[in-house]
Design an enzyme around this catalytic site. Structure first.
Site, PDB file in Angstrom:
ATOM      1  N   ALA A   9       0.830  -1.207   0.000  1.00 50.96           N
ATOM      2  CA  ALA A   9       0.000   0.000   0.000  1.00 50.96           C
ATOM      3  C   ALA A   9       0.864   1.257   0.000  1.00 50.96           C
ATOM      4  CB  ALA A   9      -0.915  -0.004   1.220  1.00 50.96           C
ATOM      5  N   ARG A  15      -2.529   7.761 -10.614  1.00 50.32           N
ATOM      6  CA  ARG A  15      -3.671   7.721 -11.531  1.00 50.32           C
ATOM      7  C   ARG A  15      -4.985   8.106 -10.859  1.00 50.32           C
ATOM      8  NH1 ARG A  15      -2.103   1.765 -13.586  1.00 50.32           N
ATOM      9  NH2 ARG A  15      -1.088   1.807 -11.529  1.00 50.32           N
ATOM     10  N   THR A  82       6.783  -2.651  -6.775  1.00 49.09           N
ATOM     11  CA  THR A  82       6.190  -3.711  -5.960  1.00 49.09           C
ATOM     12  C   THR A  82       7.235  -4.715  -5.459  1.00 49.09           C
ATOM     13  OG1 THR A  82       5.586  -4.772  -8.054  1.00 49.09           O
ATOM     14  CG2 THR A  82       3.842  -3.596  -6.910  1.00 49.09           C
ATOM     15  N   GLY A 135      -0.400  -6.333 -16.024  1.00 47.03           N
ATOM     16  CA  GLY A 135       0.736  -7.110 -16.511  1.00 47.03           C
ATOM     17  C   GLY A 135       0.203  -8.311 -17.295  1.00 47.03           C
ATOM     18  N   GLU A 150       5.007  -6.324 -17.848  1.00 41.48           N
ATOM     19  CA  GLU A 150       4.174  -5.158 -17.545  1.00 41.48           C
ATOM     20  C   GLU A 150       3.740  -4.452 -18.818  1.00 41.48           C
ATOM     21  OE1 GLU A 150       2.907  -4.284 -14.446  1.00 41.48           O
ATOM     22  OE2 GLU A 150       3.665  -6.314 -14.242  1.00 41.48           O
ATOM     23  N   ASN A 165      -2.111 -10.608 -15.113  1.00 40.75           N
ATOM     24  CA  ASN A 165      -1.710 -10.876 -13.739  1.00 40.75           C
ATOM     25  C   ASN A 165      -2.689 -10.205 -12.778  1.00 40.75           C
ATOM     26  OD1 ASN A 165      -0.314 -11.153 -11.308  1.00 40.75           O
ATOM     27  ND2 ASN A 165       1.012  -9.386 -11.751  1.00 40.75           N
ATOM     28  N   ARG A 309     -30.115  11.423  11.460  1.00 44.94           N
ATOM     29  CA  ARG A 309     -28.685  11.706  11.633  1.00 44.94           C
ATOM     30  C   ARG A 309     -28.116  10.952  12.836  1.00 44.94           C
ATOM     31  NH1 ARG A 309     -28.515  17.868  11.764  1.00 44.94           N
ATOM     32  NH2 ARG A 309     -26.349  17.376  12.283  1.00 44.94           N
ATOM     33  N   ASN A 351     -47.409  12.948  20.057  1.00 42.29           N
ATOM     34  CA  ASN A 351     -47.582  13.308  18.658  1.00 42.29           C
ATOM     35  C   ASN A 351     -46.887  14.646  18.395  1.00 42.29           C
ATOM     36  OD1 ASN A 351     -49.412  12.767  16.068  1.00 42.29           O
ATOM     37  ND2 ASN A 351     -49.336  14.960  16.507  1.00 42.29           N
ATOM     38  N   ASN A 360     -32.417  23.787  19.325  1.00 44.82           N
ATOM     39  CA  ASN A 360     -31.437  23.145  20.213  1.00 44.82           C
ATOM     40  C   ASN A 360     -30.121  23.907  20.297  1.00 44.82           C
ATOM     41  OD1 ASN A 360     -30.867  22.517  17.522  1.00 44.82           O
ATOM     42  ND2 ASN A 360     -29.754  20.661  18.090  1.00 44.82           N
TER      43      ASN A 360
HETATM   44  C1  UD1 Z   1       0.363  -4.460 -10.599  1.00 46.33           C
HETATM   45  C2  UD1 Z   1       1.223  -5.534 -11.287  1.00 46.33           C
HETATM   46  C3  UD1 Z   1       0.513  -5.966 -12.572  1.00 46.33           C
HETATM   47  C4  UD1 Z   1      -0.864  -6.487 -12.224  1.00 46.33           C
HETATM   48  C5  UD1 Z   1      -1.672  -5.463 -11.410  1.00 46.33           C
HETATM   49  C6  UD1 Z   1      -2.916  -6.119 -10.876  1.00 46.33           C
HETATM   50  C7  UD1 Z   1       3.565  -4.986 -10.759  1.00 46.33           C
HETATM   51  C8  UD1 Z   1       4.842  -4.450 -11.267  1.00 46.33           C
HETATM   52  N1  UD1 Z   1       2.523  -4.968 -11.602  1.00 46.33           N
HETATM   53  O1  UD1 Z   1       0.298  -3.366 -11.506  1.00 46.33           O
HETATM   54  O2  UD1 Z   1       1.259  -6.989 -13.211  1.00 46.33           O
HETATM   55  O3  UD1 Z   1      -1.554  -6.814 -13.420  1.00 46.33           O
HETATM   56  O4  UD1 Z   1      -0.916  -4.997 -10.280  1.00 46.33           O
HETATM   57  O5  UD1 Z   1      -3.767  -5.193 -10.256  1.00 46.33           O
HETATM   58  O6  UD1 Z   1       3.520  -5.443  -9.640  1.00 46.33           O
HETATM   59  N2  UD1 Z   1       2.995  -0.418  -4.317  1.00 46.33           N
HETATM   60  C9  UD1 Z   1       3.867  -0.320  -3.274  1.00 46.33           C
HETATM   61  N3  UD1 Z   1       5.101   0.206  -3.500  1.00 46.33           N
HETATM   62  C10 UD1 Z   1       5.509   0.617  -4.723  1.00 46.33           C
HETATM   63  C11 UD1 Z   1       4.602   0.514  -5.799  1.00 46.33           C
HETATM   64  C12 UD1 Z   1       3.352  -0.027  -5.575  1.00 46.33           C
HETATM   65  O7  UD1 Z   1       3.556  -0.680  -2.156  1.00 46.33           O
HETATM   66  O8  UD1 Z   1       6.646   1.091  -4.823  1.00 46.33           O
HETATM   67  C13 UD1 Z   1       1.640  -0.940  -4.060  1.00 46.33           C
HETATM   68  C14 UD1 Z   1       0.530   0.025  -4.453  1.00 46.33           C
HETATM   69  O9  UD1 Z   1       0.176   0.851  -3.363  1.00 46.33           O
HETATM   70  C15 UD1 Z   1      -0.595  -0.891  -4.869  1.00 46.33           C
HETATM   71  C16 UD1 Z   1       0.121  -2.168  -5.322  1.00 46.33           C
HETATM   72  O10 UD1 Z   1       1.436  -2.085  -4.840  1.00 46.33           O
HETATM   73  O11 UD1 Z   1      -1.460  -1.202  -3.807  1.00 46.33           O
HETATM   74  C17 UD1 Z   1       0.132  -2.288  -6.826  1.00 46.33           C
HETATM   75  O12 UD1 Z   1       0.715  -1.130  -7.393  1.00 46.33           O
HETATM   76  P1  UD1 Z   1       0.122  -0.467  -8.689  1.00 46.33           P
HETATM   77  O13 UD1 Z   1       0.955   0.704  -9.042  1.00 46.33           O
HETATM   78  O14 UD1 Z   1      -1.326  -0.287  -8.571  1.00 46.33           O
HETATM   79  O15 UD1 Z   1       0.442  -1.646  -9.742  1.00 46.33           O
HETATM   80  P2  UD1 Z   1      -0.254  -1.907 -11.114  1.00 46.33           P
HETATM   81  O16 UD1 Z   1       0.269  -0.965 -12.111  1.00 46.33           O
HETATM   82  O17 UD1 Z   1      -1.712  -1.947 -10.926  1.00 46.33           O
HETATM   83 CA    CA Z   2      -3.142  -1.590  -9.273  1.00 45.82          CA
END
Ligand code: UD1
Ligand code: CA
Length: 433
Positions: A9, A15, A82, A135, A150, A165, A309, A351, A360
């Protein structure tokens, strides 16, 4: 089998075009990261969440819900991507399930399915019509996964591949320890990719298995558009489960229910109803376009177009159209039309006439209005709090109540009505039409 779980995360979430970290965007009232941690906790007691961007904020939000989570700060400067994300994770168990933090629809049983396959690496895939952004999974003729490439590094031919992927992996912890340092960042994004571990495993003749999964459940949220699609899928899931438990819904596609709402007994929801966080319903009929937030409603009907509320408790009560209730307890009450009831406690048989307002707030503080049993509040009355109205009181229409009223009394403060005969013609002239 016990497994460790890592939730990535730390990404920027560019994006999303937002200052809020991606995983804090909400689905059905809760952050995406909340949903995935909650499901993870059902199958693991060793959960690692990898953070970097606004890590303090993310951690602070999650601390409100969870304890015992290991937060790992990614060395993003030196190891972006990642593959860099999970470098700092030290799993307690032999296997580590790696999840993306942007997958709010994943449930514990989907995670559990990975553990049924025996391999060094289990990766997940689905085929989709619009593979853009994912990917691509490159397989041989026997459906063995060779590598993941990718989008940004794929050739024109590779981009045509529709097997993608899904982004969830189960690794043997030893395999990771040995191979994470071998990843390189020689790609278009100059990032370390977890996905490169597949080709690495194959090169070492390690066992790689692919689990084919459901596209919707495993969808990754990368943009606000994706967020809206995930929300629709989550809503459909939530509503379907309630309907299967016996809740009636008129035009369910127009109804919005947040993830922790509870309903029991015979509940009926009409079109356009919103049930927000912390709402508990028991034998309740919520009529069209009403909003209920963090309140308990039992054996009552609400709306149409009513707003309940936070912190209200409504039992055996009828609330009609354009009534707003806030932080109030109503038991056995009728409030049929156009009222504001805030910081009030109203008892059985009472009522509330049309247009009643509990005043209030004096601009500085909020005050209580206490109304006893069998009180008849005439239409267009103002109850200036703090004020207590005892049982069996009659409040005449149009009265502004500024003092406590004793049991059995009539409260009336009306300016005498003057009637001036013929005034109309004197004012406008005889021939005025
Ligand atoms: C990633 C996969 C892709 C796959 C897709 C599925 C890689 C390189 N690519 O792409 O093959 O099809 O998910 O949804 O893994 N994150 C980190 N640190 C970082 C970068 C990202 O913790 O340095 C976390 C992000 O917060 C996110 C997750 O990893 O929760 C995936 O990152 P994101 O940039 O969304 O990868 P995708 O481009 O979607
Ligand atoms: Ca993603």
């Amino acid at each position: 089998m016990s497994i460790s779980i890592a939730i990535m995360a730390a990404g920027l979430g560019t994006r999303m075009k937002s200052t809020l970290p991606k995983v804090l965007h909400e689905i059905s009232g809760f952050e995406m990261l909340y949903h995935i941690i909650k499901e993870s906790q059902k199958i693991s007691d060793d959960i690692h969440v990898i953070l970097y961007h606004q890590a303090d904020l993310v951690q602070e939000k999650m601390n409100r819900y969870f304890s015992g989570i290991h937060y790992v700060i990614q060395d993003h400067q030196n190891f972006p991507g990642t593959g860099g994300a999970i470098r700092g994770v030290v799993p307690k168990y032999e296997k580590l399930l790696v999840l993306n933090g942007d997958m709010p629809l994943l449930e514990a049983e989907n995670m559990q399915n990975f553990t049924h396959l025996e391999a060094d690496v289990v990766m997940s895939a689905f085929t989709c019509k619009e593979p853009f952004g994912y990917g691509r999974v490159i397989m041989d003729s026997h459906q063995n996964v060779l590598k993941i490439i990718e989008e940004k590094d794929a050739s024109v031919e590779e981009k045509k591949v529709t097997a993608v992927n899904a982004g969830v992996y189960l690794f043997k912890s030893d395999f990771l320890k040995e191979n994470l340092p071998k990843l390189s960042n020689e790609n278009s994004q100059k990032e370390y990719y977890i996905t490169d571990l597949i080709a690495l495993a194959n090169a070492q003749n390690k066992m790689v298995k692919a689990l084919f999964v459901d596209e919707n459940t495993f969808m990754g949220v990368n943009s606000k558009y994706h967020l809206s699609i995930a929300e629709e899928l989550m809503q459909e899931r939530i509503k379907r489960r309630f309907m299967e438990q016996g809740v009636s819904m008129r035009l369910p596609s127009t109804i919005y229910i947040e993830a922790d709402v509870q309903m029991s007994g015979e509940c009926k929801l009409e079109n356009g109803v919103s049930l927000l966080k912390g709402t508990v319903l028991e034998n309740a009929h919520i009529k069209a376009h009403s909003v209920v937030q963090k309140s308990v409603i039992k054996n009552s009907d609400i709306g149409p177009m009513a707003r309940i509320r936070p912190d209200s408790l409504i039992e055996d009560t009828h609330i009609g159209n354009f009534v707003e209730v806030k932080k109030s307890t109503l038991k056995g009450v009728k409030a049929g039309h156009l009222s504001y009831l805030g910081d009030a406690s109203i008892d059985e048989g009472t009522n509330i006439g049309c247009g009643t307002i509990t005043c209030n707030y004096d601009g500085k503080a909020k005050y209580q209005t206490i109304i006893g049993k069998n009180v008849f509040v005439g239409s267009d009355s103002q109850l200036v709090a703090p004020v207590t109205i005892a049982d069996d009181v009659l409040i005449a229409s149009g009265t502004t109540v500024t003092k406590n009223i004793p049991k059995g009394a009539l409260a009336i403060n009306r300016a005498p009505l003057k009637i001036m005969e013929g005034f109309f013609y004197k004012f406008f002239g005889k021939n005025h039409a």
